[in-house]
Design a protein around this motif. Structure first.
Motif, mmCIF file in Angstrom:
data_model
loop_
_atom_site.group_PDB
_atom_site.id
_atom_site.type_symbol
_atom_site.label_atom_id
_atom_site.label_comp_id
_atom_site.label_asym_id
_atom_site.label_seq_id
_atom_site.Cartn_x
_atom_site.Cartn_y
_atom_site.Cartn_z
ATOM 1 N N SER A 220 9.827 -0.178 -0.599
ATOM 2 C CA SER A 220 10.737 0.002 -1.730
ATOM 3 C C SER A 220 10.862 -1.279 -2.543
ATOM 4 C CB SER A 220 12.119 0.436 -1.224
ATOM 5 O OG SER A 220 12.058 1.709 -0.626
ATOM 6 N N ARG A 221 10.866 -2.428 -1.868
ATOM 7 C CA ARG A 221 10.955 -3.693 -2.594
ATOM 8 C C ARG A 221 9.711 -3.910 -3.453
ATOM 9 N NH1 ARG A 221 12.819 -9.530 -0.288
ATOM 10 N NH2 ARG A 221 14.758 -8.371 -0.286
ATOM 11 N N LYS A 222 8.548 -3.639 -2.898
ATOM 12 C CA LYS A 222 7.310 -3.811 -3.667
ATOM 13 C C LYS A 222 7.297 -2.884 -4.880
ATOM 14 C CE LYS A 222 3.498 -4.061 -1.264
ATOM 15 N NZ LYS A 222 2.489 -3.780 -0.234
ATOM 16 N N GLU A 223 7.735 -1.653 -4.699
ATOM 17 C CA GLU A 223 7.774 -0.698 -5.802
ATOM 18 C C GLU A 223 8.760 -1.150 -6.869
ATOM 19 O OE1 GLU A 223 6.216 3.075 -7.238
ATOM 20 O OE2 GLU A 223 5.733 1.914 -5.432
ATOM 21 N N ARG A 224 9.910 -1.666 -6.453
ATOM 22 C CA ARG A 224 10.917 -2.127 -7.400
ATOM 23 C C ARG A 224 10.423 -3.338 -8.191
ATOM 24 N NH1 ARG A 224 14.615 -0.927 -10.979
ATOM 25 N NH2 ARG A 224 16.353 -2.395 -11.075
ATOM 26 N N ILE A 225 9.716 -4.234 -7.537
ATOM 27 C CA ILE A 225 9.175 -5.408 -8.225
ATOM 28 C C ILE A 225 8.178 -4.984 -9.298
ATOM 29 C CG2 ILE A 225 7.661 -7.409 -7.902
ATOM 30 C CD1 ILE A 225 9.086 -7.927 -5.269
ATOM 31 N N LYS A 226 7.344 -3.993 -8.980
ATOM 32 C CA LYS A 226 6.388 -3.501 -9.980
ATOM 33 C C LYS A 226 7.115 -2.925 -11.194
ATOM 34 C CE LYS A 226 2.628 -2.325 -6.766
ATOM 35 N NZ LYS A 226 1.812 -1.206 -6.221
ATOM 36 N N GLN A 227 8.179 -2.156 -10.944
ATOM 37 C CA GLN A 227 8.931 -1.568 -12.056
ATOM 38 C C GLN A 227 9.564 -2.644 -12.930
ATOM 39 O OE1 GLN A 227 11.753 1.087 -10.235
ATOM 40 N NE2 GLN A 227 10.209 2.622 -9.685
ATOM 41 N N LEU A 228 10.161 -3.666 -12.318
ATOM 42 C CA LEU A 228 10.809 -4.728 -13.089
ATOM 43 C C LEU A 228 9.791 -5.539 -13.879
ATOM 44 C CD1 LEU A 228 13.457 -5.963 -10.484
ATOM 45 C CD2 LEU A 228 13.867 -4.581 -12.515
ATOM 46 N N GLY A 232 9.476 -6.124 -18.016
ATOM 47 C CA GLY A 232 9.631 -7.472 -18.551
ATOM 48 C C GLY A 232 10.966 -8.100 -18.209
ATOM 49 N N GLU A 233 11.379 -8.014 -16.936
ATOM 50 C CA GLU A 233 12.632 -8.613 -16.491
ATOM 51 C C GLU A 233 12.337 -9.644 -15.401
ATOM 52 O OE1 GLU A 233 16.170 -6.089 -16.182
ATOM 53 O OE2 GLU A 233 14.867 -4.369 -16.524
ATOM 54 N N GLN A 238 12.492 -12.437 -9.908
ATOM 55 C CA GLN A 238 12.635 -13.660 -9.129
ATOM 56 C C GLN A 238 13.749 -13.531 -8.091
ATOM 57 O OE1 GLN A 238 13.448 -17.117 -11.499
ATOM 58 N NE2 GLN A 238 13.672 -18.469 -9.732
ATOM 59 N N LYS A 239 14.878 -12.968 -8.505
ATOM 60 C CA LYS A 239 15.985 -12.795 -7.570
ATOM 61 C C LYS A 239 15.608 -11.872 -6.426
ATOM 62 C CE LYS A 239 20.051 -11.996 -8.919
ATOM 63 N NZ LYS A 239 21.206 -11.363 -9.571
ATOM 64 N N LEU A 240 14.870 -10.817 -6.731
ATOM 65 C CA LEU A 240 14.479 -9.869 -5.683
ATOM 66 C C LEU A 240 13.476 -10.500 -4.724
ATOM 67 C CD1 LEU A 240 14.931 -7.017 -4.697
ATOM 68 C CD2 LEU A 240 13.088 -6.235 -6.186
ATOM 69 N N ARG A 241 12.564 -11.302 -5.251
ATOM 70 C CA ARG A 241 11.586 -11.971 -4.377
ATOM 71 C C ARG A 241 12.271 -12.981 -3.444
ATOM 72 N NH1 ARG A 241 6.297 -11.082 -5.750
ATOM 73 N NH2 ARG A 241 5.864 -10.369 -7.886
ATOM 74 N N GLU A 242 13.311 -13.645 -3.962
ATOM 75 C CA GLU A 242 13.987 -14.675 -3.179
ATOM 76 C C GLU A 242 15.023 -14.100 -2.225
ATOM 77 O OE1 GLU A 242 15.656 -17.206 -6.097
ATOM 78 O OE2 GLU A 242 13.734 -18.149 -6.660
#
Length: 507
Positions: A220-228, A232-233, A238-242
């Motif tokens: 779910s995190r990987k999918e959310r990062i792709k969407q963001l 263009g956010e 960055q916050k989600l990766r950290e």
């Protein structure tokens, strides 16, 4: 000679800044900080520290706000003389109790509290009343917002729209419906097949980890990062990766159990762990396509202690104890009836008598305890006869594969074979206890209680012995008659069933 003037004491100020939802375009935090620094200059104070809480609610008590706690600690420890906030609702939305804590700290330490937009300054008379009123107003605004959101969510659930994070195995469409995620859906089908074939949850989890499948949280995190990234956010990316993961990228048996027993697997909308039913029609609400057939989903629920989906059961015979509240059951409808005026539980009361004979009643518990409620009161035999008649009418209209009918059939079969039912309940309790014991062992090992080679050997012996017992219990439980293969022929014996129900009511 001129006398030396004493040096003017410079006040030490700390700023507290908060925002509930930080976005790439938000300017709230910089504006709060700018206003706070300007206010510090006005009162001849020097800003020594700035504390922030980003993406933190000030309303919910369960939300931890380390920035706010650190700001209060700075006042308690004497490391600051002034606390400056942009507005009271930035400091708290929890109402008067938290405002009282701020007042107590000011009284105890002699420090100063300033809210810029509210015009509150503890150096002025009557500031306590101003702070209390502002805190109450902030709490009320948040509560009203929560009520509106709750009503919105109820309407959204009735319409079958998804409102949470993306569930594993699905994608969320712009219309807030679910569509299948091909790779993850296939993974779920493989997991279900292995569990239905008799493999334990732990062995399936080990296999998934060896095969390198991403766990649901990680996927779910990987999918959310792709969407963001596509939106263009970069700040949110960055916050989600950290953001640290609560658990490593690995499968575990609780994750698999929650996944397989979720109503979304059968295409239904979940709510509090069960299939959501429409507020008016009572029908089960669909939210997307199914990954598992309803029959497989029902069998999986049965394997993990849920005899039939969306059906809540308890020991309903008077003389026993409720599985949920642990209270003795004296009436058939205990734990099920609630007052229509105030929402409190209805209690079973036998103190009223007529012509020397007790007349059982159900009455509002708040009313009986002297609470402010006009109260609801009904004779027990009237309520139980009405429910019994409604149940029998409902049973006669059910289809043979209806979940409610299967649940009733299971209870019927348990009465016919009480030994098997008792053993099943005993095994389920033993399995839960062994699983809790294994969790405690794992936590103790992580906390360093099994040190050195001897400690490691002792941990392995205890862990293996418990795991062997667990597998033995699971094997024996699997060997008992399947709860989904019960006979529903009793449907042709409604009269006998009515006598059985009447017997329970008479008791």
């Amino acid at each position: 000679m001129s006398r030396r003037q004493p040096a003017k004491r410079v006040l030490r100020a700390v700023l507290y800044l908060r925002i509930s939802d930080l976005t790439d375009t938000s300017t709230s935090i910089p504006r709060q900080e700018k206003a706070g620094c300007r206010k510090a200059e006005d009162v001849d104070a020097k800003v020594v520290e700035v504390y922030k809480d980003e993406d933190k609610s000030g309303y919910h008590e369960y939300v931890k706000r380390p920035g706010f706690d650190a700001a209060l600690d700075a006042l308690r420890d004497g490391r600051a003389d002034v606390l400056i906030v942009f507005k009271v609702d930035r400091a708290t939305r929890q109402g008067i109790p938290q405002a009282a804590e701020i007042i107590r700290i000011v009284y105890m330490t002699g420090c100063r509290f300033i809210s810029i937009m509210d015009g509150i300054d503890s150096a002025n008379e009557g500031w306590e009343l101003q702070l209390t009123i502002a805190a109450h107003q902030a709490h009320k605004e948040s509560k009203n917002t929560a009520d509106r959101v709750g009503d919105l969510r109820r309407n959204e659930r009735d319409a079958g729209r998804w409102m949470g994070h993306r569930p594993y195995g699905f994608r969320v469409t712009p219309e807030r419906k679910l569509e299948l995620h091909p790779e993850e859906a296939e993974t779920i089908r493989v997991i279900a097949a292995r569990v239905l074939d008799g493999e334990t949850l732990r062995s399936v989890a080990r296999w998934l980890n060896l095969q390198g499948y991403d766990s649901p949280r990680w996927a779910s995190r990987k999918e959310r990062i792709k969407q963001l990234e596509s939106k263009g956010e970069p700040l949110k990316v960055q916050k989600l990766r950290e953001k640290p993961m609560k658990s490593p990228n690995s499968w575990s048996w609780p994750v698999i159990r929650r996944l397989l027993t979720s109503p979304t697997m059968a295409g239904y909308l979940p709510h509090k762990g069960e299939i959501y039913r429409h507020a008016e029609t009572g029908e089960m609400v669909r939210v997307g396509p199914e990954i598992l057939s309803f029959a497989d989903y029902s069998q999986l629920r049965a394997m993990f202690g849920h005899p039939v989906p969306v059906h809540w059961t308890r020991a309903a015979i008077p003389g026993g104890r409720s599985k949920d509240t642990k209270r003795p059951i004296r009436g058939l409808l205990a734990d099920f009836l609630y007052c229509g005026e105030c929402g409190s539980r209805m209690e079973y009361d036998t103190t009223f008598s007529r012509n020397g004979s007790p007349v059982p009643r159900y009455r509002c518990k708040r009313r009986s305890m002297g609470g402010r409620c006009p109260g609801v009161l009904m004779y027990a035999h009237n309520a139980e006869d009405l429910v019994a008649a409604a149940v029998l009418s409902r049973i006669g209209a059910l289809e043979p594969d209806d979940p409610s009918l299967l649940a009733i059939a299971q209870r019927w079969a348990d009465q016919a074979e009480p030994d098997a039912a008792a053993r099943r309940a005993e095994l389920e309790g033993l399995i839960q206890e062994e699983e809790r014991f294994l969790e405690r062992l794992e936590d103790e090992k992580l906390n360093g209680l099994f040190k050195g080679q001897r400690g490691e050997a002792r941990f392995r012996r205890r862990y293996q012995a418990s795991n062997d017992r667990l597998e033995q219990y699971e094997k024996e439980l699997a060997g008992l008659p399947s709860q989904q293969s019960v006979n529903i022929g009793f449907i042709d014996e409604i009269e006998s069933l009515a006598k059985s129900v009447s017997h329970l009511v008479d008791r």
